[in-house]
Design a protein around this motif. Structure first.
Motif, PDB file in Angstrom:
ATOM      1  N   ALA A   1      48.170  42.880  41.813  1.00  0.00           N
ATOM      2  CA  ALA A   1      47.129  42.418  40.898  1.00  0.00           C
ATOM      3  C   ALA A   1      45.879  43.284  41.024  1.00  0.00           C
ATOM      4  CB  ALA A   1      46.796  40.953  41.175  1.00  0.00           C
TER       5      ALA A   1
ATOM      6  N   PHE B   1      43.312  41.088  31.630  1.00  0.00           N
ATOM      7  CA  PHE B   1      43.513  42.496  31.975  1.00  0.00           C
ATOM      8  C   PHE B   1      43.409  43.387  30.730  1.00  0.00           C
ATOM      9  CE2 PHE B   1      45.401  40.476  35.681  1.00  0.00           C
ATOM     10  CZ  PHE B   1      45.063  41.332  36.710  1.00  0.00           C
TER      11      PHE B   1
ATOM     12  N   THR C   1      33.177  42.446  35.157  1.00  0.00           N
ATOM     13  CA  THR C   1      34.374  42.988  35.806  1.00  0.00           C
ATOM     14  C   THR C   1      34.655  42.346  37.151  1.00  0.00           C
ATOM     15  OG1 THR C   1      33.088  44.815  36.742  1.00  0.00           O
ATOM     16  CG2 THR C   1      34.152  45.207  34.642  1.00  0.00           C
TER      17      THR C   1
ATOM     18  N   ILE D   1      51.713  41.547  37.146  1.00  0.00           N
ATOM     19  CA  ILE D   1      50.475  40.999  36.587  1.00  0.00           C
ATOM     20  C   ILE D   1      50.547  39.476  36.643  1.00  0.00           C
ATOM     21  CG2 ILE D   1      49.031  40.809  34.529  1.00  0.00           C
ATOM     22  CD1 ILE D   1      50.188  43.474  33.594  1.00  0.00           C
TER      23      ILE D   1
ATOM     24  N   THR E   1      42.058  34.124  27.469  1.00  0.00           N
ATOM     25  CA  THR E   1      42.492  33.743  28.819  1.00  0.00           C
ATOM     26  C   THR E   1      42.068  32.311  29.096  1.00  0.00           C
ATOM     27  OG1 THR E   1      42.160  36.040  29.515  1.00  0.00           O
ATOM     28  CG2 THR E   1      42.464  34.393  31.252  1.00  0.00           C
TER      29      THR E   1
ATOM     30  N   ILE F   1      40.824  36.777  39.670  1.00  0.00           N
ATOM     31  CA  ILE F   1      42.159  37.236  40.083  1.00  0.00           C
ATOM     32  C   ILE F   1      42.466  36.757  41.499  1.00  0.00           C
ATOM     33  CG2 ILE F   1      43.517  39.289  40.687  1.00  0.00           C
ATOM     34  CD1 ILE F   1      41.990  40.754  38.412  1.00  0.00           C
TER      35      ILE F   1
ATOM     36  N   TRP G   1      46.495  46.505  39.204  1.00  0.00           N
ATOM     37  CA  TRP G   1      46.345  46.368  37.758  1.00  0.00           C
ATOM     38  C   TRP G   1      44.875  46.228  37.352  1.00  0.00           C
ATOM     39  CZ3 TRP G   1      49.472  47.718  34.107  1.00  0.00           C
ATOM     40  CH2 TRP G   1      50.851  47.727  34.334  1.00  0.00           C
ATOM     41  N   PHE G   2      44.087  45.546  38.203  1.00  0.00           N
ATOM     42  CA  PHE G   2      42.657  45.439  37.901  1.00  0.00           C
ATOM     43  C   PHE G   2      42.027  46.830  37.843  1.00  0.00           C
ATOM     44  CE2 PHE G   2      38.298  45.548  39.501  1.00  0.00           C
ATOM     45  CZ  PHE G   2      37.665  44.685  38.619  1.00  0.00           C
TER      46      PHE G   2
ATOM     47  N   ALA H   1      43.106  48.907  34.834  1.00  0.00           N
ATOM     48  CA  ALA H   1      42.341  48.615  33.621  1.00  0.00           C
ATOM     49  C   ALA H   1      40.908  49.138  33.745  1.00  0.00           C
ATOM     50  CB  ALA H   1      42.334  47.113  33.353  1.00  0.00           C
TER      51      ALA H   1
END
Length: 438
Positions: free
Chosen positions: A150, A27, A131, A19, A201, A138, A153-154, A157
């Motif tokens: 990455a 995330f 999103t 990540i 973030t 990202i 992981w996107f 989620a």
């Protein structure tokens, strides 16, 4: 000192997991946002039909909603270039919240189909801006070597919320607090996740305009469309991405009735089956993203995604009919289906490498495909259900996945693009790769 140590420890854990550490809370917030968005996914269609809305009108609601999702998915790229991804995410969160209140208060609560149609259609602009704005962020802030992980992981989620944990949440909350209160709880989850992502973030690239200073808005938006014919591989990738999850959105319309009326499951069992399908999906999201960094993005998509889905879609329909009421067997077939749909994840890492000078524009094309799947799936149901029923729709999707396997073969990274990526990586220049290249 203690706070610094904790931060360093969480950063180290994020890096080990693949990540991008500066985006960690994004995330986490995305997961909660998509849980809220996914709460209604498994039971909105049967709920509306239970209130006297015809299945055709329900499919139309999802289809038109999908059109606005598609437009918004495309717009997330150029708007992120113009305003910065973080501002685009704020706009998406606000749109979702406002029109969800209108949808529930003046549509669902009083059973007004015109208001439901209008409010739900407008709400469709919300989640893609949030999103896919984050997906551009990202791509802007992640080194090329980490893009596959990455992206995994996107989608972990994203799919973890919609509809996996969202449907699981609904399966437990509906018996406890009722269907309407469950609808309202989705709003709370979306707001919590959105605010968590945006307030926690602080990575700087996402807060600034990504396009070069002086680039006109018209040029930015035109670039996000013209890339489809300037770089034909992005058009092919868009079609493959559309096919990817179109069956998923079609199944949200037709499968609740199939599994409750034909197979004999309760609504709670259907929601739990949906959660199992997408639990498999989110786990394979991660595996496929990481595997693609090693075996190649195109190989994973073509073999495990396209060919795999062409096989598992019919299995998901036929095998449960052989064992009516058998939940474990239906869950096993659903898990296989969810896994193959997840194997398309490496597209999000492949497309920015095909067009490394125009990542945001390329991701807009992919976002357009993702958004299009939300209306293409229900539209296929609307157009073809009277042809050969659910069985005919199943074979349409199986054929589309075979076609997507053939299309994926052309998605190669050119030597020029590879040289650009290697040069940018050698300079340590991540942000430059996202610009429009003017």
């Amino acid at each position: 000192m203690k706070q610094t140590d904790n931060l360093s420890e969480s950063t180290s854990i994020a890096d080990k997991l693949g990540i991008p550490a500066p985006l960690f809370w994004g995330f986490v917030g995305l997961l909660f946002f998509m849980i809220g968005d996914g709460v209604e996914a498994g039971y909105l269609a049967p709920y509306l039909e239970g209130q006297g809305i015809s299945s055709r009108n329900t499919a139309l609601l999802f289809t038109i909603y999908g059109v606005t999702v598609s437009l918004s998915s495309w717009a997330s790229g150029p708007l992120s270039d113009l305003w910065g991804p973080k501002r685009v995410m704020w706009i998406g969160l606000a749109i979702w919240g406002v029109f969800e209140v209108l949808f529930l208060t003046f549509g669902v609560a009083v059973n007004s189909y015109p208001i439901m149609l209008a409010a739900y259609t407008m709400r469709g602009f919300g989640y893609p801006l949030f999103t896919y704005g984050f997906l551009v962020w990202i791509a802007a802030a992640t080194p090329p070597r980490q893009l596959g992980s990455a992206a995994g992981w996107f989608w972990f989620a994203f799919s973890g919320g919609l509809p996996t944990l969202g449907s699981l949440f609904a399966s437990f909350s509906i018996p406890l607090i009722g269907e309407m209160a469950t609808f309202w709880s989705s709003l709370a989850l979306v707001m919590f996740g959105g605010l968590l992502a945006l307030l926690m973030t602080r990575e700087p690239i996402g807060s600034r305009r990504l396009a070069p200073v002086g680039t006109k808005p018209g040029t930015i938006f035109f670039s996000s469309i013209s890339i489809l014919w300037r770089e034909p591989k992005t058009f092919v990738a868009m079609i493959v991405r559309t096919i990817n999850t179109s069956s998923e959105y079609a199944f949200l319309v037709i499968m609740p009735a199939f599994f409750t009326k034909v197979i004999g499951f309760s609504l709670s069992q259907w929601l739990q089956l949906l959660s199992i399908i997408f639990l498999s999906n989110i786990l394979v999201n991660l595996v496929s993203g990481i595997t693609a960094d090693r075996l190649g993005h195109r190989t994973v998509v073509a073999l495990f995604g396209c060919v795999g889905a062409a096989i598992t879609v019919p299995l998901f329909y036929y095998v449960p009919q052989m064992f009516p009421g058998n939940f474990p067997i239906a869950a096993a077939m659903g898990a296989l289906y969810g896994a193959t749909i997840a194997a398309f994840v490496p597209l999000s890492g492949l497309v920015p490498q095909i067009c490394p000078k125009e990542k945001a524009a390329a991701l807009s094309a992919l976002g357009l495909g993702a958004g299009a799947s939300t209306w293409v799936g229900p539209a296929i149901v609307t157009w073809f259900e009277n042809w050969h029923g659910i069985e005919g729709i199943i074979w349409i999707f199986s054929g589309l996945y075979v076609a997507s396997a053939l299309m994926t073969l052309v998605l190669t990274v050119s030597p020029e693009a590879r040289r650009y990526i290697d040069a940018a990586a050698a300079r340590g220049d991540v942000a430059e790769e996202v610009t429009l290249g003017h």
